[in-house]
Design a protein around this motif. Sequence first.
Motif, PDB file in Angstrom:
ATOM      1  N   GLY A  44      30.866 -12.226   5.622  1.00  0.00           N
ATOM      2  CA  GLY A  44      30.416 -13.268   6.529  1.00  0.00           C
ATOM      3  C   GLY A  44      29.425 -14.192   5.870  1.00  0.00           C
ATOM      4  O   GLY A  44      29.448 -14.375   4.655  1.00  0.00           O
ATOM      5  N   VAL A  45      28.560 -14.761   6.671  1.00  0.00           N
ATOM      6  CA  VAL A  45      27.545 -15.706   6.203  1.00  0.00           C
ATOM      7  C   VAL A  45      26.179 -15.080   6.474  1.00  0.00           C
ATOM      8  O   VAL A  45      25.853 -14.753   7.610  1.00  0.00           O
ATOM      9  CB  VAL A  45      27.674 -17.069   6.931  1.00  0.00           C
ATOM     10  N   ILE A  46      25.392 -14.935   5.405  1.00  0.00           N
ATOM     11  CA  ILE A  46      24.094 -14.261   5.536  1.00  0.00           C
ATOM     12  C   ILE A  46      22.963 -15.266   5.400  1.00  0.00           C
ATOM     13  O   ILE A  46      23.039 -16.196   4.595  1.00  0.00           O
ATOM     14  CB  ILE A  46      23.953 -13.109   4.512  1.00  0.00           C
ATOM     15  N   ASP A  47      21.932 -15.100   6.218  1.00  0.00           N
ATOM     16  CA  ASP A  47      20.737 -15.943   6.110  1.00  0.00           C
ATOM     17  C   ASP A  47      19.990 -15.591   4.826  1.00  0.00           C
ATOM     18  O   ASP A  47      19.896 -14.422   4.460  1.00  0.00           O
ATOM     19  CB  ASP A  47      19.796 -15.717   7.296  1.00  0.00           C
TER      20      ASP A  47
ATOM     21  N   GLU B 112       0.825  -1.197   0.000  1.00  0.00           N
ATOM     22  CA  GLU B 112       0.000   0.000   0.000  1.00  0.00           C
ATOM     23  C   GLU B 112       0.862   1.250   0.000  1.00  0.00           C
ATOM     24  O   GLU B 112       0.815   2.060   0.916  1.00  0.00           O
ATOM     25  CB  GLU B 112      -0.919  -0.033   1.215  1.00  0.00           C
ATOM     26  N   GLY B 113       1.655   1.434  -1.030  1.00  0.00           N
ATOM     27  CA  GLY B 113       2.465   2.633  -1.130  1.00  0.00           C
ATOM     28  C   GLY B 113       3.673   2.646  -0.225  1.00  0.00           C
ATOM     29  O   GLY B 113       4.205   3.699   0.057  1.00  0.00           O
ATOM     30  N   ILE B 114       4.108   1.500   0.237  1.00  0.00           N
ATOM     31  CA  ILE B 114       5.283   1.426   1.098  1.00  0.00           C
ATOM     32  C   ILE B 114       6.465   0.950   0.262  1.00  0.00           C
ATOM     33  O   ILE B 114       6.402  -0.085  -0.388  1.00  0.00           O
ATOM     34  CB  ILE B 114       5.049   0.471   2.280  1.00  0.00           C
ATOM     35  N   ALA B 115       7.545   1.732   0.266  1.00  0.00           N
ATOM     36  CA  ALA B 115       8.751   1.353  -0.446  1.00  0.00           C
ATOM     37  C   ALA B 115       9.440   0.218   0.317  1.00  0.00           C
ATOM     38  O   ALA B 115       9.339   0.129   1.540  1.00  0.00           O
ATOM     39  CB  ALA B 115       9.682   2.554  -0.575  1.00  0.00           C
ATOM     40  N   ARG B 116      10.130  -0.656  -0.405  1.00  0.00           N
ATOM     41  CA  ARG B 116      10.821  -1.796   0.215  1.00  0.00           C
ATOM     42  C   ARG B 116      12.322  -1.568   0.211  1.00  0.00           C
ATOM     43  O   ARG B 116      12.878  -1.081  -0.766  1.00  0.00           O
ATOM     44  CB  ARG B 116      10.523  -3.086  -0.555  1.00  0.00           C
ATOM     45  N   GLN B 117      12.960  -1.949   1.306  1.00  0.00           N
ATOM     46  CA  GLN B 117      14.413  -1.956   1.403  1.00  0.00           C
ATOM     47  C   GLN B 117      14.859  -3.282   1.997  1.00  0.00           C
ATOM     48  O   GLN B 117      14.038  -4.056   2.507  1.00  0.00           O
ATOM     49  CB  GLN B 117      14.925  -0.797   2.268  1.00  0.00           C
ATOM     50  N   VAL B 118      16.159  -3.524   1.922  1.00  0.00           N
ATOM     51  CA  VAL B 118      16.762  -4.713   2.520  1.00  0.00           C
ATOM     52  C   VAL B 118      17.883  -4.256   3.444  1.00  0.00           C
ATOM     53  O   VAL B 118      18.481  -3.204   3.240  1.00  0.00           O
ATOM     54  CB  VAL B 118      17.321  -5.685   1.446  1.00  0.00           C
ATOM     55  N   ALA B 119      18.141  -5.063   4.483  1.00  0.00           N
ATOM     56  CA  ALA B 119      19.187  -4.714   5.446  1.00  0.00           C
ATOM     57  C   ALA B 119      19.874  -5.969   5.939  1.00  0.00           C
ATOM     58  O   ALA B 119      19.299  -7.054   5.948  1.00  0.00           O
ATOM     59  CB  ALA B 119      18.590  -3.960   6.632  1.00  0.00           C
ATOM     60  N   ALA B 120      21.115  -5.796   6.350  1.00  0.00           N
ATOM     61  CA  ALA B 120      21.868  -6.854   7.020  1.00  0.00           C
ATOM     62  C   ALA B 120      21.894  -6.525   8.510  1.00  0.00           C
ATOM     63  O   ALA B 120      22.030  -5.356   8.890  1.00  0.00           O
ATOM     64  CB  ALA B 120      23.289  -6.930   6.473  1.00  0.00           C
ATOM     65  N   LEU B 121      21.750  -7.544   9.333  1.00  0.00           N
ATOM     66  CA  LEU B 121      21.901  -7.399  10.781  1.00  0.00           C
ATOM     67  C   LEU B 121      23.226  -8.080  11.145  1.00  0.00           C
ATOM     68  O   LEU B 121      23.284  -9.294  11.339  1.00  0.00           O
ATOM     69  CB  LEU B 121      20.736  -8.039  11.530  1.00  0.00           C
ATOM     70  N   PRO B 122      24.324  -7.310  11.184  1.00  0.00           N
ATOM     71  CA  PRO B 122      25.645  -7.899  11.435  1.00  0.00           C
ATOM     72  C   PRO B 122      25.803  -8.302  12.898  1.00  0.00           C
ATOM     73  O   PRO B 122      25.561  -7.493  13.796  1.00  0.00           O
ATOM     74  CB  PRO B 122      26.620  -6.776  11.092  1.00  0.00           C
ATOM     75  N   TRP B 123      26.221  -9.555  13.113  1.00  0.00           N
ATOM     76  CA  TRP B 123      26.388 -10.037  14.479  1.00  0.00           C
ATOM     77  C   TRP B 123      27.613 -10.931  14.582  1.00  0.00           C
ATOM     78  O   TRP B 123      28.113 -11.448  13.576  1.00  0.00           O
ATOM     79  CB  TRP B 123      25.141 -10.781  14.958  1.00  0.00           C
ATOM     80  N   ARG B 124      28.109 -11.056  15.817  1.00  0.00           N
ATOM     81  CA  ARG B 124      29.207 -11.982  16.120  1.00  0.00           C
ATOM     82  C   ARG B 124      29.080 -12.385  17.574  1.00  0.00           C
ATOM     83  O   ARG B 124      28.423 -11.720  18.378  1.00  0.00           O
ATOM     84  CB  ARG B 124      30.568 -11.352  15.853  1.00  0.00           C
TER      85      ARG B 124
ATOM     86  N   ARG C 101      26.220 -13.275   9.946  1.00  0.00           N
ATOM     87  CA  ARG C 101      27.265 -13.656  10.906  1.00  0.00           C
ATOM     88  C   ARG C 101      28.588 -13.180  10.335  1.00  0.00           C
ATOM     89  O   ARG C 101      29.048 -13.656   9.308  1.00  0.00           O
ATOM     90  CB  ARG C 101      27.291 -15.160  11.142  1.00  0.00           C
ATOM     91  N   VAL C 102      29.176 -12.204  10.990  1.00  0.00           N
ATOM     92  CA  VAL C 102      30.376 -11.556  10.468  1.00  0.00           C
ATOM     93  C   VAL C 102      31.597 -12.421  10.732  1.00  0.00           C
ATOM     94  O   VAL C 102      31.828 -12.880  11.855  1.00  0.00           O
ATOM     95  CB  VAL C 102      30.549 -10.151  11.099  1.00  0.00           C
TER      96      VAL C 102
END
Length: 161
Positions: free
Chosen positions: A83-86, A24-36, A115-116
């Motif tokens: 790293g390794v991304i889901d 409904e008019g919402i733009a989409r983005q993607v993000a990484a959650l870097p963790w260790r 996972r960094v």
Amino acid sequence: MKPVKSIKPVKSIKPIKPNKKSGEGIARQVAALPWRLTDRLEIMLVSSRQTRRWIIPKGWPMAGRAAFGAAAIEALEEAGLLGVIDETPFGRFTYAKTFSRGRSAACEVDVFPLRVIRQRRDWPEKGERETRWFGAEEAAANVSDPELGALIARFADSRRA
């Protein structure tokens, strides 16, 4: 989970423009959650370029790339992370994206844990952003967006289980 190899920034990758909206008019983005994991779970935050708020690496989807692949590229470009991304997002959050001419749009961001394994010594946006490792609770408290803070807290809880 896919290992993120040493990705060289490619100028031919075209981001999907913010005016291509879903739902409904919402733009989409993607993000990484870097963790260790050290003696505790740590989350890397990066500063936004203009307001210097603490955020996670994020950006627009990229034509020809899976969402998790685009998120991994954002982590490399904004923070030098490998790293390794889901392949499946852990969750999503919404925020108001402000553009350079003052207009704003609601954005929904799919967040992929990364996972960094290491941080490069140099990366494309190194001179434009600060990076810092935080304990998970501290990261949740320091991000500028409450929904993102709640997502980080849920991620930390999922790692304890």
